[in-house]
Design a protein around this motif. Structure first.
Motif, short mmCIF file in Angstrom:
data_model
loop_
_atom_site.label_atom_id
_atom_site.label_comp_id
_atom_site.label_asym_id
_atom_site.label_seq_id
_atom_site.Cartn_x
_atom_site.Cartn_y
_atom_site.Cartn_z
N ALA A 1 23.42 8.33 -6.32
CA ALA A 1 22.02 8.45 -6.72
C ALA A 1 21.10 7.75 -5.72
CB ALA A 1 21.82 7.86 -8.11
N VAL A 2 21.53 6.59 -5.21
CA VAL A 2 20.71 5.89 -4.23
C VAL A 2 20.61 6.72 -2.94
CG1 VAL A 2 20.66 3.87 -2.69
CG2 VAL A 2 21.06 3.58 -5.13
N LEU A 3 21.72 7.27 -2.49
CA LEU A 3 21.70 8.07 -1.27
C LEU A 3 20.80 9.29 -1.41
CD1 LEU A 3 25.41 7.99 -0.11
CD2 LEU A 3 23.47 6.89 0.98
N LEU A 4 20.79 9.90 -2.58
CA LEU A 4 19.99 11.12 -2.76
C LEU A 4 18.51 10.84 -3.00
CD1 LEU A 4 22.43 13.25 -4.91
CD2 LEU A 4 21.69 13.72 -2.58
N PHE A 5 18.18 9.77 -3.71
CA PHE A 5 16.81 9.58 -4.16
C PHE A 5 16.06 8.45 -3.46
CE2 PHE A 5 18.84 11.68 -7.82
CZ PHE A 5 18.04 12.81 -7.84
N TYR B 1 35.36 1.93 -13.94
CA TYR B 1 34.76 0.90 -13.08
C TYR B 1 34.79 1.28 -11.60
CZ TYR B 1 34.71 -1.70 -17.36
OH TYR B 1 34.46 -2.08 -18.65
N LEU B 2 35.35 2.41 -11.27
CA LEU B 2 35.22 2.99 -9.93
C LEU B 2 34.19 4.12 -9.96
CD1 LEU B 2 36.21 3.27 -6.99
CD2 LEU B 2 37.97 4.81 -7.86
N ARG B 3 34.21 4.89 -11.03
CA ARG B 3 33.33 6.06 -11.16
C ARG B 3 31.86 5.66 -11.21
NH1 ARG B 3 35.02 8.37 -16.19
NH2 ARG B 3 33.80 6.74 -17.16
N GLU B 4 31.53 4.68 -12.01
CA GLU B 4 30.12 4.34 -12.21
C GLU B 4 29.44 3.78 -10.95
OE1 GLU B 4 30.14 1.96 -15.73
OE2 GLU B 4 30.28 3.70 -17.04
N PRO B 5 30.07 2.85 -10.19
CA PRO B 5 29.42 2.43 -8.94
C PRO B 5 29.29 3.56 -7.92
CG PRO B 5 31.07 0.84 -9.58
CD PRO B 5 31.21 2.00 -10.49
N LEU B 6 30.26 4.47 -7.88
CA LEU B 6 30.15 5.61 -6.97
C LEU B 6 28.98 6.51 -7.36
CD1 LEU B 6 33.85 6.63 -6.30
CD2 LEU B 6 32.24 5.60 -4.71
N LEU C 1 24.48 16.20 -10.08
CA LEU C 1 25.31 16.78 -11.14
C LEU C 1 26.70 17.13 -10.60
CD1 LEU C 1 25.55 17.91 -14.04
CD2 LEU C 1 24.78 20.09 -13.11
N VAL C 2 26.76 17.71 -9.42
CA VAL C 2 28.05 18.02 -8.79
C VAL C 2 28.81 16.72 -8.52
CG1 VAL C 2 29.13 18.94 -6.71
CG2 VAL C 2 27.33 20.22 -7.84
N TRP C 3 28.12 15.69 -8.07
CA TRP C 3 28.77 14.40 -7.81
C TRP C 3 29.33 13.79 -9.10
CZ3 TRP C 3 31.01 12.12 -4.07
CH2 TRP C 3 31.21 10.75 -4.07
N PHE C 4 28.58 13.95 -10.19
CA PHE C 4 29.07 13.46 -11.49
C PHE C 4 30.32 14.22 -11.89
CE2 PHE C 4 25.69 10.96 -13.94
CZ PHE C 4 25.27 10.32 -12.80
N LYS C 5 30.36 15.52 -11.67
CA LYS C 5 31.56 16.31 -12.00
C LYS C 5 32.74 15.92 -11.12
CE LYS C 5 30.04 19.09 -15.20
NZ LYS C 5 30.61 19.15 -16.53
N LEU C 6 32.48 15.65 -9.85
CA LEU C 6 33.56 15.28 -8.93
C LEU C 6 34.15 13.91 -9.25
CD1 LEU C 6 32.22 16.50 -5.46
CD2 LEU C 6 34.12 17.43 -6.77
#
Length: 169
Positions: free
Chosen positions: A44-48, A34-39, A22-27
């Motif tokens: 999500a991959v790194l966390l889960f 097209y930069l925000r969505e791949p990040l 959630l914090v990453w989404f806010k940041l």
């Protein structure tokens, strides 16, 4: 560690990872789409992303945590397995995102065309409304002006020869 402890630990980690996501989404909210969505997908991959730490018991741990701890403490050889899992899951997730983005692209173009058409229709309607706003304006040179009255002949009081002056709004 018992099965219940293992499940409680994963539950706590999942709750904390959702908060971090959630914090990453806010940041990343201010960025170009097209930069925000791949990040966000990478976050999500790194966390889960899980990785196997004990193949006999089939116990898993977060791949990012395993790789950081193994590199930081210089113990174990799980860092290569964790890096492989991270790269594999990352490639799969980014591939799914690219397919999703390619499927979504024609719909976004149609939406943009509809919005442009709606804006053009609204601008045309506003121009017509402005044009039709003063239908009788062509008959009188000024909307608030009035023709000057001729001075009165004779009369009493000193009003002869004076015209009424009104401010224009």
């Amino acid at each position: 560690m018992t099965d219940n402890d293992y499940l409680i630990a994963w539950g706590l980690y999942a709750f904390a990872a959702l908060g971090c996501l959630l914090v990453w989404f806010k940041l990343t909210g201010w960025m170009w789409r097209y930069l925000r969505e791949p990040l966000r997908v990478i976050g999500a991959v790194l966390l889960f992303c899980p990785t196997v730490i004990d193949p006999v018991k089939e116990t898993y741990a977060p791949a990012l945590a395993i790789s950081v701890l193994d590199l930081g403490l210089k113990v174990g050889n799980n860092v290569w397995r964790a890096a492989l899992d991270l790269s594999t899951y990352g490639a799969i997730a980014l591939g799914v995102y690219v397919v999703f983005a390619l499927i979504r692209l024609p719909f976004l173009r149609k939406k943009k065309a509809r919005q442009a058409h709606a804006e053009a229709v609204a601008a045309q309607a506003a121009a017509e409304e402005k044009e039709n706003d003063e239908p009788f304006a062509a008959q009188v040179p000024s909307r608030y002006g009035s023709a000057a009255t001729p001075p009165s002949k004779g009369g009493s009081g000193g009003t002869a020869g004076r015209y009424r002056v009104e401010p224009k709004l």
